[in-house]
Design an enzyme around this catalytic site. Structure first.
Site, short mmCIF file in Angstrom:
data_model
loop_
_atom_site.label_atom_id
_atom_site.label_comp_id
_atom_site.label_asym_id
_atom_site.label_seq_id
_atom_site.Cartn_x
_atom_site.Cartn_y
_atom_site.Cartn_z
N LYS A 44 8.15 -5.29 0.27
CA LYS A 44 9.29 -4.64 0.65
C LYS A 44 9.18 -3.36 1.39
O LYS A 44 9.93 -2.96 2.12
CB LYS A 44 9.93 -4.65 -0.60
CG LYS A 44 11.55 -3.87 -0.43
CD LYS A 44 12.19 -3.93 -2.04
CE LYS A 44 13.41 -3.49 -1.74
NZ LYS A 44 14.24 -3.23 -3.21
N ASP B 95 4.69 -1.57 -11.93
CA ASP B 95 4.73 -2.81 -11.19
C ASP B 95 3.74 -3.54 -11.57
O ASP B 95 3.13 -4.11 -10.69
CB ASP B 95 5.11 -2.53 -9.75
CG ASP B 95 5.59 -3.73 -9.11
OD1 ASP B 95 6.01 -4.67 -9.73
OD2 ASP B 95 5.42 -3.92 -7.79
N ARG C 5 2.75 -8.93 3.49
CA ARG C 5 3.88 -8.20 3.79
C ARG C 5 4.67 -7.75 2.48
O ARG C 5 4.78 -8.70 1.75
CB ARG C 5 4.64 -8.78 4.97
CG ARG C 5 5.80 -8.12 5.24
CD ARG C 5 6.88 -8.90 6.33
NE ARG C 5 6.40 -8.88 7.29
CZ ARG C 5 6.76 -9.43 8.46
NH1 ARG C 5 7.76 -10.02 8.28
NH2 ARG C 5 6.20 -9.31 9.72
N LYS D 62 -2.44 0.07 4.79
CA LYS D 62 -1.20 -0.20 4.24
C LYS D 62 -0.61 0.54 5.00
O LYS D 62 -0.27 1.78 4.84
CB LYS D 62 -1.12 0.05 2.93
CG LYS D 62 0.36 -0.15 2.22
CD LYS D 62 0.05 0.42 0.77
CE LYS D 62 1.60 0.14 0.11
NZ LYS D 62 1.70 0.41 -1.10
N VAL E 186 0.47 -4.94 5.26
CA VAL E 186 -0.92 -4.66 4.86
C VAL E 186 -1.96 -5.60 5.86
O VAL E 186 -1.75 -6.52 6.27
CB VAL E 186 -1.15 -5.14 3.54
CG1 VAL E 186 -2.75 -4.80 3.03
CG2 VAL E 186 -0.21 -4.48 2.54
#
Length: 319
Positions: free
Chosen positions: A47, A151, A45, A64, A51
């Site tokens: 934000k 990211d 999990r 997802k 998944v």
């Protein structure tokens, strides 16, 4: 006024492409049939999503399920994933939407992998070099396609040790690069945020991904996870400055006419050689890796090597 910089390479990729390639605000998502897929078990999990491991017939897949967010954000992620095709980037197979909840789910290929935390200590020098090469290969490709991941971190990589294969996942924060455009600095995870984000510089570029990659490589080489361990965003910059030095930080901020630094950074000290973090007995083995890190982990985003330049470093000459 703050100095606006432009990426040293691939700066005009999107300007040369048809607007339909990058304009996610006008993108219409084509969706498949939700009935083809079954949820099997939860994998994690985040934000913005949950998944699940799923099935399409007997084939394992990853589902997802996106939490409710702005439609444009969903369109951006889908458009980026549909624009990318590389062996080290997770493959988007389909997009479905629940007719009742209107929740979108992205369907991905399933990769057998171990949790990063479990294999972190086990990776040998050859593993580190090989997986670093694969990360940089993916970054070189997506940057050549005009896309910043924003990211990069270990949690967004899956590694199949048996096949010595790494794939970069979670492109939810990825963005198309346009020169001189202001971007949100509220991206990347704290330990992997480039200094440019921490001093609120909005004109960053692909070099942000290179910094984040450098943080991952430093973890692997020095067996220190995370390498820069801040308790908050402001403390993250303190932790970086304790290694890269206050003087160089001050020069960086002045060079680009950014807002003055908080006086609390003055006492953090000067640059520390990265080689001082090398595990006992490993100095000779990691000479090339440390040399690359010295080039990557620098304040000035304009002076960091590109992914292509990193791949030409002596670290990757022999595999």
């Amino acid at each position: 006024m703050v100095v606006v910089t432009v990426a040293r390479s691939n700066a005009d990729v999107n300007e040369k492409k048809d607007e339909r390639y990058w304009n996610y605000e006008c993108y219409t998502i084509t969706t498949g049939s939700i009935e083809k897929y079954q949820i099997y078990q939860r994998m994690g999990r985040g934000k913005y999503s949950e998944v699940f491991e799923g099935r399409k017939d007997r084939e394992k897949i990853v589902i997802k399920a996106l939490k409710p967010v702005r439609k444009a954000k969903i369109c951006r992620e889908v458009l980026i994933l549909r624009n990318l095709s590389h062996k080290n980037i997770i493959k988007l197979m389909d997009v479905v939407v629940d007719p009742e909840s209107q929740i979108y789910s992205l369907i991905f290929e399933y990769i057998e992998h171990e949790d990063y935390a479990k294999i972190f200590e086990k990776l040998c020098y050859k593993d580190i070099v090989e997986y670093s090469r694969q990360i940089l290969s993916a970054l070189s490709y997506c940057h050549s396609m005009g896309i910043i991941h924003r990211d990069i971190k270990p949690q967004n990589m899956v590694i199949n040790q048996a096949r010595r294969e790494l794939k970069i996942i979670d492109w939810g924060l990825a963005e198309f690069y346009h020169p001189k455009k202001e971007y949100s600095v509220r991206v990347a995870s704290r330990y992997y945020k480039g200094p440019e984000l921490l001093v609120d510089y909005p004109y960053y570029d692909y070099s942000l991904d290179i910094w984040s990659f450098g943080c991952v490589l430093a973890e692997l080489v020095f067996k220190k996870r995370p390498f820069f361990h801040g308790e908050s965003n402001s403390d993250q910059l303190v932790k970086i400055a304790r290694i890269l030095g206050y003087t160089h930080l001050k020069k960086y901020v002045r060079k680009y006419k950014m807002a003055p630094l908080n006086p609390k950074y003055e006492g953090v000290g000067e640059r520390v050689l990265l080689s001082s973090f090398t595990p006992p007995g490993k100095t000779g083995l990691y000479t090339n890796a440390i040399d690359l890190l010295e080039k990557i982990l620098i304040y000035d985003h304009q002076d960091r090597p590109t992914a292509d330049e990193c791949l030409r470093h002596p670290l990757f000459e022999s595999r």
